[in-house]
Design an enzyme around this catalytic site. Structure first.
Site, mmCIF file in Angstrom:
data_model
loop_
_atom_site.group_PDB
_atom_site.id
_atom_site.type_symbol
_atom_site.label_atom_id
_atom_site.label_comp_id
_atom_site.label_asym_id
_atom_site.label_seq_id
_atom_site.Cartn_x
_atom_site.Cartn_y
_atom_site.Cartn_z
ATOM 1 N N LYS A 215 0.817 -1.216 0.000
ATOM 2 C CA LYS A 215 0.000 0.000 0.000
ATOM 3 C C LYS A 215 0.850 1.265 0.000
ATOM 4 O O LYS A 215 0.381 2.322 -0.419
ATOM 5 C CB LYS A 215 -0.957 -0.027 1.191
HETATM 6 C C1 LIG Z 1 -4.324 -4.596 1.278
HETATM 7 C C2 LIG Z 1 -3.507 -5.829 1.147
HETATM 8 C C3 LIG Z 1 -3.852 -6.841 0.215
HETATM 9 C C4 LIG Z 1 -5.091 -6.783 -0.657
HETATM 10 O O1 LIG Z 1 -5.008 -5.776 -1.629
HETATM 11 P P1 LIG Z 1 -6.331 -5.300 -2.400
HETATM 12 O O2 LIG Z 1 -5.920 -4.155 -3.241
HETATM 13 O O3 LIG Z 1 -7.284 -4.892 -1.302
HETATM 14 O O4 LIG Z 1 -6.836 -6.445 -3.165
HETATM 15 C C5 LIG Z 1 -3.005 -7.945 0.125
HETATM 16 N N1 LIG Z 1 -1.920 -8.066 0.887
HETATM 17 C C6 LIG Z 1 -1.566 -7.133 1.800
HETATM 18 C C7 LIG Z 1 -0.349 -7.341 2.629
HETATM 19 C C8 LIG Z 1 -2.340 -5.971 1.953
HETATM 20 O O5 LIG Z 1 -1.980 -5.042 2.867
#
Ligand SMILES: *Cc1c(COP(=O)(O)O)cnc(C)c1O
Length: 456
Positions: free
Chosen positions: A109
């Site tokens: 993120k």
């Molecule tokens: C948020 C997150 C996901 C999922 O991502 P999306 O965009 O919501 O599908 C997967 N792995 C981790 C470590 C995350 O923080």
């Protein structure tokens, strides 16, 4: 480039407005008016650095920020990553792993939220405005959002988390940030309580206006846009069409890959991997999208039932017709279910192969990858790798690594039996002074805190 709502009931917006707005006023999600076709530029893009490629791709979607300014924003956003490639591609046995966790909070993120923080700052400064960002988190999003805006003088951020119910590392990542514009609100309640508080605070239109409340939720277009970059950066390392395995929760990350393919990146297939919260994998296998109960798993950032970005995908599969999309969404609100018919090819989407992996196969994949290759997977990444093994054995697949294993040491220990998952940035959190505000799960208390401590 202008941005239209998937529900078609708000006038088109500029890129800058789309970034500040987040959700469209009619309740829809903002999408670019057209998807650019870049097939004739791929050769020229093969040798670009991550930042250079980001500038080329983001320029296509953002025509109201001068290119020299955009370049600076991109350079600043990725300066805090600890690898020169930003999102390096490493070889692990017959697979390639795309490490998306080299940012400050060790989760993918950061790739989007570091850029979003700088975009907010730039747009607000130019307009002489300020913003109070309010969010609720069960873990990764809160810390990455805080890291994205800490120290920006025209933004304050308030992140509510359920006291004692996020992981130890995630809590420390939120509460050890010393900047005065960061407020970690430790709420006496569950994650659902935090989300309900978020909703009712945004429902207070007077507060929303007087305090200029904004959100950093996963539906912000800029987050999807920033994630398109690493699909091109990794995909262009290959001559032939390549497959990606993507651990999925809110359909944000994988939707960026789907857009990259629409833009002209040669993609063989996208392997959509979920944990036991399998609403999306059921949809792509059967055409039925049905809300169910949330299961708590060892990959908690994917413990999601209704995927907030999925509406964008549905919009395109409805032929970009807002009326059809509105009918579907109304149906879903009423019955908790959407049904979609397979296309001419007999499948829901010829690009997407979807699979759910359970706790056992996730732990098995962490253990096996460690034993065979001495490479540690975090539990989210392991879900994706396990799906790739099942769907495309022996094929070259780029597996997206969405977090560093040190963020989820308990899962690694459960898989391997040893405390192997460490990272200096996580170890350094221990013993740092912590700062959070304890509040009851009560709207009046949250409101009063924002009014007293927010920026005006
Ligand atoms: C948020 C997150 C996901 C999922 O991502 P999306 O965009 O919501 O599908 C997967 N792995 C981790 C470590 C995350 O923080």
């Amino acid at each position: 480039m202008r941005y239209v709502s998937t529900r078609g009931q708000t006038p088109p917006e500029s890129f800058q407005d789309a970034v500040l707005t987040g959700l469209a006023p009619d309740g829809g999600l903002l999408v670019p008016e057209t998807i650019p076709d870049v097939s004739d530029r791929l050769e020229a893009w093969r040798t670009l650095s991550f930042q250079e490629l980001a500038l080329e791709i983001i320029s296509l979607f953002c025509d109201d920020i001068p290119r020299t300014d955009l370049k600076q924003l991109i350079d600043r956003a990725y300066a805090g990553f600890d690898h020169p490639d930003v999102t390096p591609l490493v070889t692990v046995g017959e697979r390639q792993v795309l490490e998306l966790w080299h940012g400050p909070t060790l989760a993918f993120k950061d790739v989007a939220l570091q850029l979003l923080g700088h975009l907010f700052d730039y747009i607000l400064s130019a307009r002489g405005q300020s913003l109070n960002i309010l969010g609720a988190t069960s873990g990764d999003t809160g810390s990455a959002a805080i890291a994205g805006v800490r120290g920006h003088h025209n933004i304050h951020i308030f992140i509510m988390f359920p006291r004692g119910r996020t992981s130890h590392v995630q809590e420390l990542q939120m509460t050890t940030v010393p900047d005065a514009n960061v407020h970690a609100l430790s709420i006496d309640g569950s994650f659902d309580d935090c989300q309900a508080l978020l909703k009712s605070t945004f429902g207070d239109l007077e507060l929303k206006q007087t305090m200029r409340l904004g959100a950093v939720n996963s539906v912000n277009w800029a987050r999807v846009m920033a994630q398109i970059v690493y699909y091109f950066h990794a995909g262009l390392r290959h001559r032939d069409p390549v497959s990606f395995a993507v651990p999925t929760g809110n359909f944000g990350d994988i939707f960026a890959g789907w857009l990259a393919a629409r833009m002209g990146l040669p993609v063989k297939r996208l392997i959509l991997a979920t944990n036991e919260n399998d609403i999306l994998s059921v949809f792509f296998n059967t055409g039925i999208y049905r809300r169910g109960p949330v299961h708590h798993t060892i990959s908690p950032s994917m413990d999601i039932q209704v995927a907030s970005n999925f509406e964008r995908y549905l919009y395109y599969s409805c032929g970009e017709e807002p009326e059809r999309l509105r009918t579907l969404m109304a149906e879903f609100a009423k019955s908790g279910e959407i049904r979609s018919e397979p296309g001419d090819s007999g499948v829901i989407d010829p690009l997407i192969d979807a699979r759910a992996e359970d706790t056992e196969s996730t732990l098995h994949m962490i253990r096996e990858t460690w034993q065979r290759h001495h490479y540690l997977l975090d539990p989210h990444t392991a879900v994706g790798v396990a799906a790739a093994e099942a769907v495309a054995p022996g094929e070259p697949v780029i597996c997206l690594a969405t977090a560093h294993p040190a963020k989820f040491p308990d899962a690694v220990k459960a898989a391997i039996g040893e405390d192997l998952a460490h990272h200096p940035a996580v170890d350094a959190l221990e013993g740092k002074p912590v700062r959070s505000v304890e509040l009851p799960a009560d709207l009046a208390a949250v409101k009063a805190f924002i009014e007293t401590h927010g920026i005006r």
